[in-house]
Motif scaffolding. Structure first.
Motif, PDB file in Angstrom:
ATOM      1  N   VAL A 221      -4.440  -7.616   3.348  1.00 53.86           N
ATOM      2  CA  VAL A 221      -4.722  -7.456   4.766  1.00 53.86           C
ATOM      3  C   VAL A 221      -4.205  -6.087   5.195  1.00 53.86           C
ATOM      4  O   VAL A 221      -3.329  -5.519   4.538  1.00 53.86           O
ATOM      5  N   LYS A 222      -4.765  -5.563   6.296  1.00 52.79           N
ATOM      6  CA  LYS A 222      -4.353  -4.241   6.778  1.00 52.79           C
ATOM      7  C   LYS A 222      -4.178  -4.280   8.282  1.00 52.79           C
ATOM      8  O   LYS A 222      -5.131  -4.588   8.992  1.00 52.79           O
ATOM      9  N   PRO A 223      -2.960  -3.978   8.778  1.00 49.34           N
ATOM     10  CA  PRO A 223      -1.775  -3.656   7.978  1.00 49.34           C
ATOM     11  C   PRO A 223      -1.064  -4.915   7.483  1.00 49.34           C
ATOM     12  O   PRO A 223      -1.121  -5.965   8.124  1.00 49.34           O
ATOM     13  N   LEU A 224      -0.407  -4.800   6.359  1.00 45.44           N
ATOM     14  CA  LEU A 224       0.411  -5.879   5.824  1.00 45.44           C
ATOM     15  C   LEU A 224       1.764  -5.821   6.534  1.00 45.44           C
ATOM     16  O   LEU A 224       2.516  -4.866   6.381  1.00 45.44           O
ATOM     17  N   VAL A 225       2.061  -6.833   7.341  1.00 43.96           N
ATOM     18  CA  VAL A 225       3.300  -6.856   8.123  1.00 43.96           C
ATOM     19  C   VAL A 225       4.379  -7.564   7.303  1.00 43.96           C
ATOM     20  O   VAL A 225       4.226  -8.730   6.934  1.00 43.96           O
ATOM     21  N   VAL A 226       5.449  -6.832   7.017  1.00 38.93           N
ATOM     22  CA  VAL A 226       6.539  -7.332   6.171  1.00 38.93           C
ATOM     23  C   VAL A 226       7.807  -7.403   7.018  1.00 38.93           C
ATOM     24  O   VAL A 226       8.247  -6.390   7.567  1.00 38.93           O
ATOM     25  N   ALA A 302      -3.131   0.513  15.105  1.00 44.15           N
ATOM     26  CA  ALA A 302      -3.778   1.661  15.748  1.00 44.15           C
ATOM     27  C   ALA A 302      -3.792   2.890  14.848  1.00 44.15           C
ATOM     28  O   ALA A 302      -4.731   3.682  14.897  1.00 44.15           O
ATOM     29  N   ARG A 303      -2.763   3.040  14.035  1.00 39.55           N
ATOM     30  CA  ARG A 303      -2.647   4.240  13.195  1.00 39.55           C
ATOM     31  C   ARG A 303      -3.238   4.036  11.809  1.00 39.55           C
ATOM     32  O   ARG A 303      -3.159   4.922  10.967  1.00 39.55           O
ATOM     33  N   GLY A 304      -3.807   2.867  11.541  1.00 39.08           N
ATOM     34  CA  GLY A 304      -4.460   2.631  10.262  1.00 39.08           C
ATOM     35  C   GLY A 304      -3.499   2.541   9.091  1.00 39.08           C
ATOM     36  O   GLY A 304      -3.847   2.951   7.977  1.00 39.08           O
ATOM     37  N   MET A 305      -2.307   1.990   9.333  1.00 38.09           N
ATOM     38  CA  MET A 305      -1.317   1.879   8.266  1.00 38.09           C
ATOM     39  C   MET A 305      -1.664   0.726   7.321  1.00 38.09           C
ATOM     40  O   MET A 305      -2.312  -0.245   7.700  1.00 38.09           O
ATOM     41  N   ASP A 306      -1.200   0.861   6.085  1.00 38.18           N
ATOM     42  CA  ASP A 306      -1.391  -0.203   5.101  1.00 38.18           C
ATOM     43  C   ASP A 306      -0.264  -1.227   5.157  1.00 38.18           C
ATOM     44  O   ASP A 306      -0.502  -2.421   4.957  1.00 38.18           O
ATOM     45  N   VAL A 307       0.958  -0.747   5.398  1.00 36.81           N
ATOM     46  CA  VAL A 307       2.129  -1.626   5.402  1.00 36.81           C
ATOM     47  C   VAL A 307       3.003  -1.288   6.604  1.00 36.81           C
ATOM     48  O   VAL A 307       3.254  -0.113   6.884  1.00 36.81           O
ATOM     49  N   VAL A 308       3.457  -2.316   7.320  1.00 39.21           N
ATOM     50  CA  VAL A 308       4.437  -2.170   8.396  1.00 39.21           C
ATOM     51  C   VAL A 308       5.653  -2.994   8.004  1.00 39.21           C
ATOM     52  O   VAL A 308       5.569  -4.218   7.872  1.00 39.21           O
ATOM     53  N   MET A 309       6.789  -2.321   7.796  1.00 38.70           N
ATOM     54  CA  MET A 309       8.019  -3.013   7.412  1.00 38.70           C
ATOM     55  C   MET A 309       8.986  -3.030   8.588  1.00 38.70           C
ATOM     56  O   MET A 309       9.311  -1.983   9.144  1.00 38.70           O
ATOM     57  N   ILE A 310       9.440  -4.235   8.948  1.00 39.35           N
ATOM     58  CA  ILE A 310      10.280  -4.424  10.120  1.00 39.35           C
ATOM     59  C   ILE A 310      11.681  -4.811   9.665  1.00 39.35           C
ATOM     60  O   ILE A 310      11.880  -5.885   9.071  1.00 39.35           O
ATOM     61  N   ASP A 311      12.644  -3.967   9.938  1.00 38.70           N
ATOM     62  CA  ASP A 311      14.045  -4.251   9.622  1.00 38.70           C
ATOM     63  C   ASP A 311      14.622  -5.154  10.708  1.00 38.70           C
ATOM     64  O   ASP A 311      14.274  -5.035  11.882  1.00 38.70           O
ATOM     65  N   THR A 312      15.488  -6.065  10.312  1.00 38.64           N
ATOM     66  CA  THR A 312      16.159  -6.943  11.271  1.00 38.64           C
ATOM     67  C   THR A 312      17.666  -6.863  11.054  1.00 38.64           C
ATOM     68  O   THR A 312      18.125  -6.447   9.997  1.00 38.64           O
ATOM     69  N   ALA A 313      18.423  -7.278  12.048  1.00 38.09           N
ATOM     70  CA  ALA A 313      19.880  -7.193  11.969  1.00 38.09           C
ATOM     71  C   ALA A 313      20.405  -8.163  10.914  1.00 38.09           C
ATOM     72  O   ALA A 313      19.927  -9.288  10.784  1.00 38.09           O
ATOM     73  N   GLY A 314      21.404  -7.705  10.155  1.00 37.43           N
ATOM     74  CA  GLY A 314      22.046  -8.576   9.184  1.00 37.43           C
ATOM     75  C   GLY A 314      22.811  -9.691   9.879  1.00 37.43           C
ATOM     76  O   GLY A 314      23.419  -9.482  10.928  1.00 37.43           O
ATOM     77  N   ARG A 315      22.772 -10.869   9.284  1.00 40.48           N
ATOM     78  CA  ARG A 315      23.424 -12.021   9.912  1.00 40.48           C
ATOM     79  C   ARG A 315      23.791 -13.022   8.828  1.00 40.48           C
ATOM     80  O   ARG A 315      23.150 -13.089   7.779  1.00 40.48           O
ATOM     81  N   LEU A 316      24.820 -13.798   9.086  1.00 36.98           N
ATOM     82  CA  LEU A 316      25.208 -14.880   8.196  1.00 36.98           C
ATOM     83  C   LEU A 316      24.419 -16.132   8.558  1.00 36.98           C
ATOM     84  O   LEU A 316      24.095 -16.339   9.731  1.00 36.98           O
ATOM     85  N   PRO A 317      24.124 -16.980   7.580  1.00 38.30           N
ATOM     86  CA  PRO A 317      23.381 -18.211   7.893  1.00 38.30           C
ATOM     87  C   PRO A 317      24.108 -19.124   8.869  1.00 38.30           C
ATOM     88  O   PRO A 317      23.483 -19.934   9.551  1.00 38.30           O
ATOM     89  N   THR A 318      25.438 -18.991   8.951  1.00 30.17           N
ATOM     90  CA  THR A 318      26.208 -19.844   9.869  1.00 30.17           C
ATOM     91  C   THR A 318      26.169 -19.353  11.305  1.00 30.17           C
ATOM     92  O   THR A 318      26.593 -20.082  12.215  1.00 30.17           O
ATOM     93  N   GLN A 319      25.662 -18.141  11.555  1.00 29.63           N
ATOM     94  CA  GLN A 319      25.547 -17.609  12.913  1.00 29.63           C
ATOM     95  C   GLN A 319      24.241 -18.126  13.523  1.00 29.63           C
ATOM     96  O   GLN A 319      23.208 -17.473  13.478  1.00 29.63           O
ATOM     97  N   ASP A 337      -0.066 -10.372  15.987  1.00 27.67           N
ATOM     98  CA  ASP A 337      -1.068 -10.625  14.945  1.00 27.67           C
ATOM     99  C   ASP A 337      -0.922 -12.078  14.530  1.00 27.67           C
ATOM    100  O   ASP A 337       0.090 -12.444  13.913  1.00 27.67           O
ATOM    101  N   PRO A 338      -1.888 -12.931  14.834  1.00 29.72           N
ATOM    102  CA  PRO A 338      -1.745 -14.363  14.539  1.00 29.72           C
ATOM    103  C   PRO A 338      -1.522 -14.667  13.071  1.00 29.72           C
ATOM    104  O   PRO A 338      -0.963 -15.718  12.734  1.00 29.72           O
ATOM    105  N   THR A 339      -1.910 -13.758  12.174  1.00 32.66           N
ATOM    106  CA  THR A 339      -1.718 -14.001  10.740  1.00 32.66           C
ATOM    107  C   THR A 339      -0.398 -13.444  10.224  1.00 32.66           C
ATOM    108  O   THR A 339      -0.074 -13.631   9.046  1.00 32.66           O
ATOM    109  N   ALA A 340       0.342 -12.744  11.056  1.00 29.49           N
ATOM    110  CA  ALA A 340       1.580 -12.083  10.627  1.00 29.49           C
ATOM    111  C   ALA A 340       2.798 -12.939  11.007  1.00 29.49           C
ATOM    112  O   ALA A 340       2.711 -13.805  11.883  1.00 29.49           O
ATOM    113  N   PRO A 341       3.958 -12.674  10.368  1.00 30.04           N
ATOM    114  CA  PRO A 341       4.149 -11.737   9.264  1.00 30.04           C
ATOM    115  C   PRO A 341       3.555 -12.269   7.972  1.00 30.04           C
ATOM    116  O   PRO A 341       3.646 -13.454   7.673  1.00 30.04           O
ATOM    117  N   HIS A 342       2.975 -11.354   7.205  1.00 23.37           N
ATOM    118  CA  HIS A 342       2.330 -11.756   5.962  1.00 23.37           C
ATOM    119  C   HIS A 342       3.342 -11.923   4.829  1.00 23.37           C
ATOM    120  O   HIS A 342       3.079 -12.677   3.886  1.00 23.37           O
TER     121      HIS A 342
END
Length: 427
Positions: A221-226, A302-319, A337-342
């Motif tokens: 898929v394009k863009p592949l949202v990670v 909009a920019r025709g990217m192949d991959v969009v990688m989204i960083d998230t804040a580090g967290r412990l599973p107990t938080q 994007d209803p199909t994302a994140p892929h």
């Protein structure tokens, strides 16, 4: 090579009120104050005095003698010499800033030609990677490999192998499966020497780990949202930078999103990786992580990217409150994007041992993992944890392992191959 301006119409011919909106907008776009893209604009222009009586100009005459605009030699030389650079101007919504490295002017675009590696170079790089992988898992490799030196194939050997696998963080469940399969292989093939048993263990471990081996498909898929997740200190942001490097070298266009807005250093670190890889980064200090993720998906499309990688804040599973926010980010991405994140990737530290299982179980329940990135297999990691994941120990799902990292260099993140990993573990 360059264009010329046509002489502006006489204001007395038609008033601005009589012009249509389309004609007015075209006049603004092609006026000297707003020259067309790629047009060389002179620094000064000589006013043109209209003739007392203008004769009608036919189309043939106009084609033979087009109106000309004088230009300065300095402007023309500067354009040919490539003076100055133009930054990428990105449109960001919701106040999210687009941080982009400077690009050359469109008129002087330079195309980088990357020659394919020769078979000898590819073989050398692969041999170097295998050597680093074996060095990273040397602790386990030496521990298990030493058991096959000058010994007989008897019950004592199987007991020592069982102990070594448990000490390598494989866990009781995975160890029992491996030893049982090894016994059957030795009996079936009538293996009577220790070296033959080691080769059989390597094959058994390879088959055991095959369930974790899966290629990362960026063309589905394009863009592949990670979406990238992980606990604090697992190497999440660094892995994103290395992954962007790997994906670019496979021909993909990558966009990064700094969704870790709680830690300023994480945002700056991702921007540094973006500069190093020459990719765009969407970031804003103190913004809502879900808003950054939402805008990054729209920007990637909009920019025709192949991959969009989204960083998230580090967290412990107990938080739990932070885990709830992670769920919110996933929901907001789905609104863009209803199909994302892929892909939802969890970055785990290879030195965490059996604690990796608890992380996988918690993050998988929260956001539904699709893959793992195992980092820091650089000399102190034992490596047996992946055998436990493949066995489904402690109720975890055998989530595929896309990449493993063995060092700090940008190319030290490589696809997971079960046979190579098994060879490094067994020694």
């Amino acid at each position: 090579m360059f264009r010329f301006f046509k002489k502006k119409p006489n204001p007395t011919d038609s008033s601005a009120e009589d012009q249509s909106p389309e004609l007015a907008s075209q006049e603004v776009e092609h006026s000297p104050d707003h020259p067309p893209a790629g047009t060389i604009v002179p620094e000064t222009q000589t006013p043109v005095t209209p003739a007392p009586q203008e004769q009608p100009v036919t189309s043939a005459q106009e084609a033979a003698h087009p109106p000309q605009t004088p230009f300065r030699r300095s402007a023309f030389a500067a354009a040919l010499g490539g003076a100055g650079t133009v930054g990428i101007a990105g449109v960001a919504t919701a106040g999210v800033a687009l941080v982009a490295p400077a690009q050359p002017a469109p008129a002087l675009e330079t195309i980088e030609i990357i020659e394919p590696a020769t078979p000898e170079q590819s073989e050398e790089k692969r041999a170097s990677w295998l050597a680093r992988l074996k060095g990273g898992l040397a602790k386990t490799g030496q521990s298990i490999g030493s058991l096959f030196i000058g010994v007989r194939v008897d019950e004592a050997l199987f007991e020592e192998l069982e102990t070594a696998l448990i000490m390598a963080d494989a866990g009781v469940e995975a160890t029992e499966q491996l030893i049982k399969a090894l016994r059957q292989r030795v009996k079936r093939d009538r293996i009577e020497d220790a070296e033959g048993v080691r080769q059989a263990l390597r094959e058994v471990l390879t088959e055991h780990l095959k369930v974790l081996e899966k290629p990362f498909d960026i063309g589905q898929v394009k863009p592949l949202v990670v979406m990238i997740t992980g606990v604090n200190g697992a190497g999440k942001t660094t892995s994103i930078g290395k992954l962007a490097y790997a994906l670019q070298h496979s021909g993909a266009r990558v966009l990064l999103a700094a969704g870790d807005t709680f830690r300023a250093a994480a945002r700056q670190q991702l921007i540094e990786w973006g500069d190093r890889n020459n990719v765009d980064v969407i970031a804003q200090e103190g913004a809502d992580p879900a808003a950054v993720a939402f805008d990054s998906v729209h920007a990637g499309r909009a920019r025709g990217m192949d991959v969009v990688m989204i960083d998230t804040a580090g967290r412990l599973p107990t938080q739990l409150h932070l885990m709830d926010e992670l769920k919110k980010i996933r929901r907001v991405i789905a609104k863009a994007d209803p199909t994302a994140p892929h892909e939802v990737l969890l970055v785990v530290d290879g030195n965490s041992g059996q604690n990796v299982l608890a992380q996988i179980r918690a993050f998988d329940a929260a956001v539904g993992l699709t893959g793992l990135i195992v980092t820091k297999l650089d000399g102190t990691a034992k490596g047996g944890t992946l055998a436990a994941v493949a066995a489904g120990s402690q109720g975890v799902r055998p989530v595929p392992v896309y990449w493993i990292g063995v060092g700090e260099k940008i190319e030290d993140l490589q696809p997971f191959v079960a046979a190579e990993f098994a060879a490094a573990v067994v020694g």
